[in-house]
Design a protein around this motif. Structure first.
Motif, PDB file in Angstrom:
ATOM      1  N   UNK A 193       1.235   0.781   7.020  1.00 24.30           N
ATOM      2  CA  UNK A 193       1.775  -0.462   6.481  1.00 24.30           C
ATOM      3  C   UNK A 193       0.780  -1.113   5.529  1.00 24.30           C
ATOM      4  N   UNK A 194      -0.509  -1.106   5.870  1.00 27.26           N
ATOM      5  CA  UNK A 194      -1.543  -1.646   4.997  1.00 27.26           C
ATOM      6  C   UNK A 194      -1.601  -0.877   3.687  1.00 27.26           C
ATOM      7  N   UNK A 195      -1.596   0.426   3.768  1.00 26.80           N
ATOM      8  CA  UNK A 195      -1.661   1.248   2.562  1.00 26.80           C
ATOM      9  C   UNK A 195      -0.466   1.001   1.652  1.00 26.80           C
ATOM     10  N   UNK A 196       0.720   0.843   2.209  1.00 29.01           N
ATOM     11  CA  UNK A 196       1.907   0.617   1.402  1.00 29.01           C
ATOM     12  C   UNK A 196       1.890  -0.758   0.748  1.00 29.01           C
ATOM     13  N   UNK A 197       1.340  -1.760   1.448  1.00 28.17           N
ATOM     14  CA  UNK A 197       1.256  -3.092   0.847  1.00 28.17           C
ATOM     15  C   UNK A 197       0.315  -3.082  -0.361  1.00 28.17           C
ATOM     16  N   UNK A 198      -0.808  -2.392  -0.235  1.00 28.15           N
ATOM     17  CA  UNK A 198      -1.737  -2.288  -1.359  1.00 28.15           C
ATOM     18  C   UNK A 198      -1.083  -1.545  -2.521  1.00 28.15           C
ATOM     19  N   UNK A 199      -0.349  -0.493  -2.220  1.00 26.91           N
ATOM     20  CA  UNK A 199       0.317   0.285  -3.282  1.00 26.91           C
ATOM     21  C   UNK A 199       1.313  -0.574  -4.050  1.00 26.91           C
ATOM     22  N   UNK A 200       2.070  -1.405  -3.356  1.00 25.34           N
ATOM     23  CA  UNK A 200       3.052  -2.258  -4.022  1.00 25.34           C
ATOM     24  C   UNK A 200       2.367  -3.331  -4.879  1.00 25.34           C
ATOM     25  N   UNK A 201       1.239  -3.864  -4.409  1.00 21.97           N
ATOM     26  CA  UNK A 201       0.500  -4.838  -5.213  1.00 21.97           C
ATOM     27  C   UNK A 201      -0.048  -4.188  -6.481  1.00 21.97           C
ATOM     28  N   UNK A 202      -0.563  -2.971  -6.351  1.00 20.91           N
ATOM     29  CA  UNK A 202      -1.080  -2.260  -7.524  1.00 20.91           C
ATOM     30  C   UNK A 202       0.047  -1.940  -8.507  1.00 20.91           C
ATOM     31  N   UNK A 203       1.222  -1.637  -8.001  1.00 21.30           N
ATOM     32  CA  UNK A 203       2.358  -1.375  -8.882  1.00 21.30           C
ATOM     33  C   UNK A 203       2.756  -2.619  -9.667  1.00 21.30           C
ATOM     34  N   UNK A 204       2.451  -3.792  -9.151  1.00 20.11           N
ATOM     35  CA  UNK A 204       2.732  -5.037  -9.861  1.00 20.11           C
ATOM     36  C   UNK A 204       1.573  -5.455 -10.758  1.00 20.11           C
ATOM     37  N   UNK A 205       0.568  -4.584 -10.906  1.00 22.41           N
ATOM     38  CA  UNK A 205      -0.541  -4.847 -11.799  1.00 22.41           C
ATOM     39  C   UNK A 205      -1.647  -5.678 -11.205  1.00 22.41           C
ATOM     40  N   UNK A 206      -1.725  -5.811  -9.883  1.00 23.19           N
ATOM     41  CA  UNK A 206      -2.749  -6.634  -9.251  1.00 23.19           C
ATOM     42  C   UNK A 206      -3.935  -5.778  -8.794  1.00 23.19           C
ATOM     43  N   UNK A 207      -5.136  -6.391  -8.844  1.00 19.08           N
ATOM     44  CA  UNK A 207      -6.327  -5.793  -8.252  1.00 19.08           C
ATOM     45  C   UNK A 207      -6.441  -6.288  -6.816  1.00 19.08           C
ATOM     46  N   UNK A 208      -6.917  -5.425  -5.930  1.00 17.18           N
ATOM     47  CA  UNK A 208      -6.915  -5.729  -4.500  1.00 17.18           C
ATOM     48  C   UNK A 208      -8.311  -5.493  -3.924  1.00 17.18           C
ATOM     49  N   UNK A 209      -8.716  -6.394  -3.033  1.00 15.23           N
ATOM     50  CA  UNK A 209      -9.948  -6.244  -2.251  1.00 15.23           C
ATOM     51  C   UNK A 209      -9.551  -6.307  -0.774  1.00 15.23           C
TER      52      UNK A 209
END
Length: 571
Positions: free
Chosen positions: A134-150
Motif C-alpha cells: 500500500x505504501x509503495x502504491x501511494x508513492x507511485x501515484x504521487x510520482x505519476x502526478x509529478x510530485x517528489x516524495x520523501x
C-alpha cells in the motif's frame, strides 16, 4: 508515539514554534502512532492527511482542495498477499486502523512518515507485506502526478546484509533476500526501484550503522543491532540533499535519530539558481493550517473546556480544597479509564454520601503467653495474652461489654506501620507473669472470642506448668543458634554458577513474559551479546559462533539451589 490523544500533554501537542500532526491507533491506545513536527519559522505545511489510502477522514471530511493527491491506492487494483486462510483483503480498513502513517505536503516535496508493522508471528506477515505494498502504491501515484516524495520512519526491514548485525555470516548472506519483506524492499530501492536510501549514499560501505537495538538483551553495549529506520527519496530530491547520518549517541529509545540536511541553494543543469527559502512555503495565518493540525483540535481552540481546568492550581472555579471529590479516596469504582475519549465530567447535582467501612480492631501478633517456670514462646489465641493466673470474665459479660464499647472506642493504630519480618525471629523480651495484666478493655477489643476459646487458653496455660510438658516442648524446639543457622541457609541468596564456556559467574535474570514461568529466576552467561554470539544449536551453526560474546549457558535458580543442597549433604 505510543500514546493516545486523550493522554497527550499540551506541551507535546503544541510545542513552541512548531506545528504538530498526529495519527493514533483506533483501537489499541498506546500501541503505535506517528507524528510530524514542522518548524513554523522555516516552513508552513500546505496540506495533511492521515493514512495512506485516503479512507481516514477528519470531521468534517477533507474537500478536494484539502487533499494532497487526486488518486489513492485501491485494494482491487494491486496484488495483495492472502492471509493464512487464503483470503485477500477487500479494503485497507484493517491496515489503516493502527495509526501508522501521516502525509504532509510541503510544496517542494510530499513527506510520508510511516511506522511499518513488525512481523511478530507468521500470521502477521501478510499484514506487514500488504502495508508495504500500500505504501509503495501511494508513492507511485504521487510520482505519476509529478510530485517528489520523501519517505521517513521505521520500515522494519533490513535493506542489505550490511544493515544486519549477523548479516556477515555465511548462512545469512546466502538466504538474506528469501524473506518476502526483504525481497520487496530490495526491489523498491535503487538501482532496481525508484527510491534512494539517502543516508546510505553518504556512507556506502560503512559497517555497524545500526539504528535499532534489542534493549532486553543489552545489545546496544556492543552495537549488536539492525538498521531499520530510513529516509528514502525520489530522484528529483537528490540534488537538494547535502548530508545525512544517524545519531547513535542520543539515547532515550531502542531506536536512534536519523536525519538529512538540505542545501540552502542549488544550481540546476540549465544554470538556474534555486533558493530553498523561496521554494518552501512560509507564512500565512494559523487559521489556514491543515485541518489535521493539532492546533485546530477542539481542546486547544478554546471551544472545549478540559476537566483538568476545574482543578488547576489557582483556579477560582473549583480548587482542590473545595472540590467535592477531595474527601473521597479513589476506588476501582470511581477511577475512570478511557483510551479514546475525554475524561467523563463528574455529576455534582447530588451530594456524595460516604458510608465509612466497619472498623475492625487491630490484631497484634507480638503478644505472647509465658509461664512462670519457662521461657518458651507460645502464640496466644486470637492474639490476646491470657495467663493461668488471670480470671476470665463470663462470655456473656464480655460480649455485652463489647457491644457497649463498640461505638465509643476506636482501636489504636499500631506504631511503626507494618511489622518487619525480622521481628518474628528476634529473641523475645520475657517479662514476669505478674506484669502481664489484662484490663477489661483489652478483652472487649476482641469481639470474636467465645467461652470455649477462653477455656482452651486456660487449659493450654495450665498444661505448660507441668514439668513433663515443659521438657517435651524444650526438646522439640531447636536452639537459637540452630534456628539462626537454618534461616540463614534458607534465606541466603543463591550463588551464581559459572558458565561452561568462559568459566565466569553467570548473571541473574527474571522471566517477565506472561505464562507459567513468569517471575521465575534464571542464570545466563554474563558476557554481552555480539555478532555471532551463541544462540543455541538450533539457531546458530557451531562454526559461526564467536566465543568472545555470550555463550548459550542457561540454568534455573531452583536447579542451582538443588545442586548446592545435594553437594552440602554429600560432603
Amino acid at each position: 508515539m505510543k500514546t493516545s490523544r486523550s493522554n497527550l500533554p499540551r506541551c507535546v501537542a503544541l510545542p513552541d514554534n512548531f506545528e504538530a500532526f498526529f495519527s493514533f491507533p483506533q483501537n489499541k491506545g498506546g500501541y503505535s502512532g506517528v507524528a510530524v513536527y514542522a518548524d513554523s519559522r522555516t516552513v508552513t505545511p500546505l496540506r495533511a492527511e492521515e493514512g495512506l489510502s485516503g479512507i481516514l477522514q477528519p470531521k468534517p471530511p477533507l474537500t478536494s482542495d484539502d487533499r494532497i493527491s487526486r488518486s489513492y491506492p485501491c485494494a482491487h487494483e494491486i496484488e495483495l498477499m492472502p492471509d493464512e486462510h487464503g483470503s485477500t483483503p477487500s479494503d485497507f480498513a484493517a491496515l489503516e486502523a493502527e495509526g501508522r502513517a501521516l502525509i504532509v505536503d510541503f510544496g517542494l516535496f510530499v513527506l510520508i512518515n510511516v511506522y511499518c508493522p513488525n512481523e511478530t508471528s507468521d500470521a502477521r506477515l501478510p499484514f506487514k507485506i500488504n502495508f508495504h505494498i500500500m505504501l509503495q502504491d501511494r508513492v507511485r501515484k504521487l510520482m505519476n502526478e509529478g510530485r517528489e516524495v520523501v519517505v521517513v520512519g521505521d520500515i522494519n526491514v533490513c535493506a542489505t546484509p550490511l544493515d544486519h548485525c549477523d548479516g556477515h555470516l555465511a548462512s545469512n548472506t546466502a538466504t538474506f533476500y528469501d524473506h518476502p519483506a526483504r525481497a520487496w524492499f530490495h526491489g523498491w530501492l535503487s538501482p532496481i526501484g525508484c527510491m534512494t536510501d539517502a543516508v546510505r549514499t553518504f556512507w556506502p560501505g560503512r559497517k555497524g550503522m545500526y539504528t535499532c537495538w534489542n534493549m532486553k538483551i543489552s545489545a546496544r553495549e556492543t552495537n549488536y543491532g539492525t538498521r531499520v529506520d530510513y529516509i528514502l527519496v525520489t530522484p528529483g530530491m537528490l540534488p537538494w540533499i547535502k548530508h545525512g547520518d544517524i545519531q547513535p549517541s542520543l539515547r532515550g529509545s531502542d531506536h536512534c535519530p536519523i536525519y538529512i540536511d538540505f542545501h540552502d541553494e542549488i544550481t540546476t543543469d540549465g544554470g538556474e539558481r534555486l533558493f530553498l527559502r523561496d521554494i518552501l512555503p512560509m507564512g500565512g495565518n494559523r487559521e489556514d493550517l491543515p485541518q489535521l493540525a493539532a492546533r485546530r483540535w477542539e481542546e486547544y481552540s478554546g471551544k472545549q473546556t478540559l476537566l483538568s481546568t476545574f482543578f488547576g492550581k489557582g483556579n477560582k472555579l473549583c480548587s482542590p480544597k473545595d472540590s467535592p471529590l477531595s474527601s473521597l479516596s479513589p476506588t476501582p469504582d470511581t477511577q475512570l479509564h478511557s483510551e479514546h475519549s475525554d475524561v467523563a465530567q463528574p455529576d455534582h447535582t447530588q451530594p456524595a454520601v460516604v458510608t465509612p467501612p466497619p472498623v475492625h480492631p487491630p490484631l497484634s501478633s507480638h503478644k505472647s503467653v509465658y509461664t512462670s517456670t519457662s521461657q518458651i514462646l507460645v502464640p496466644s489465641l486470637h492474639s490476646n495474652p491470657i495467663s493461668s493466673r488471670q480470671t476470665v470474665p463470663p462470655a456473656s459479660s464480655a460480649k455485652r461489654k463489647s457491644s457497649d464499647n463498640a461505638t465509643k472506642k476506636v482501636p489504636k493504630k499500631l506504631k511503626g506501620g507494618q511489622s518487619k519480618l525480622s521481628s518474628f525471629f528476634a529473641q523475645p523480651s520475657v517479662s514476669p507473669p505478674c506484669s502481664q495484666e489484662i484490663s477489661p478493655d483489652d478483652l472487649t477489643d476482641h469481639r470474636d472470642y467465645t467461652e470455649s476459646d477462653y477455656q482452651l487458653a486456660l487449659e493450654l496455660s495450665a498444661s505448660l506448668e507441668n514439668p513433663l510438658s515443659q521438657d517435651l516442648l524444650a526438646s522439640a524446639m531447636p536452639s537459637a543458634s540452630q534456628s539462626k543457622a537454618a534461616w540463614s541457609q534458607l534465606m541466603a541468596p543463591v550463588q551464581p554458577p559459572n558458565c561452561l564456556v568462559h568459566g565466569e559467574p553467570a548473571k541473574e535474570h527474571t522471566v517477565n513474559k506472561p505464562g507459567p514461568n513468569k517471575g521465575k529466576i534464571f542464570f545466563l552467561c554474563s558476557r554481552p551479546v555480539g555478532p555471532g554470539y551463541d544462540k543455541g544449536k538450533s539457531e546458530r551453526l557451531r562454526e559461526e559462533v564467536d566465543h568472545r560474546y555470550r555463550c548459550n549457558f542457561f540454568k534455573w535458580t531452583s536447579d542451582v539451589r538443588r545442586e548446592a543442597k545435594d553437594k552440602s549433604s554429600t560432603s
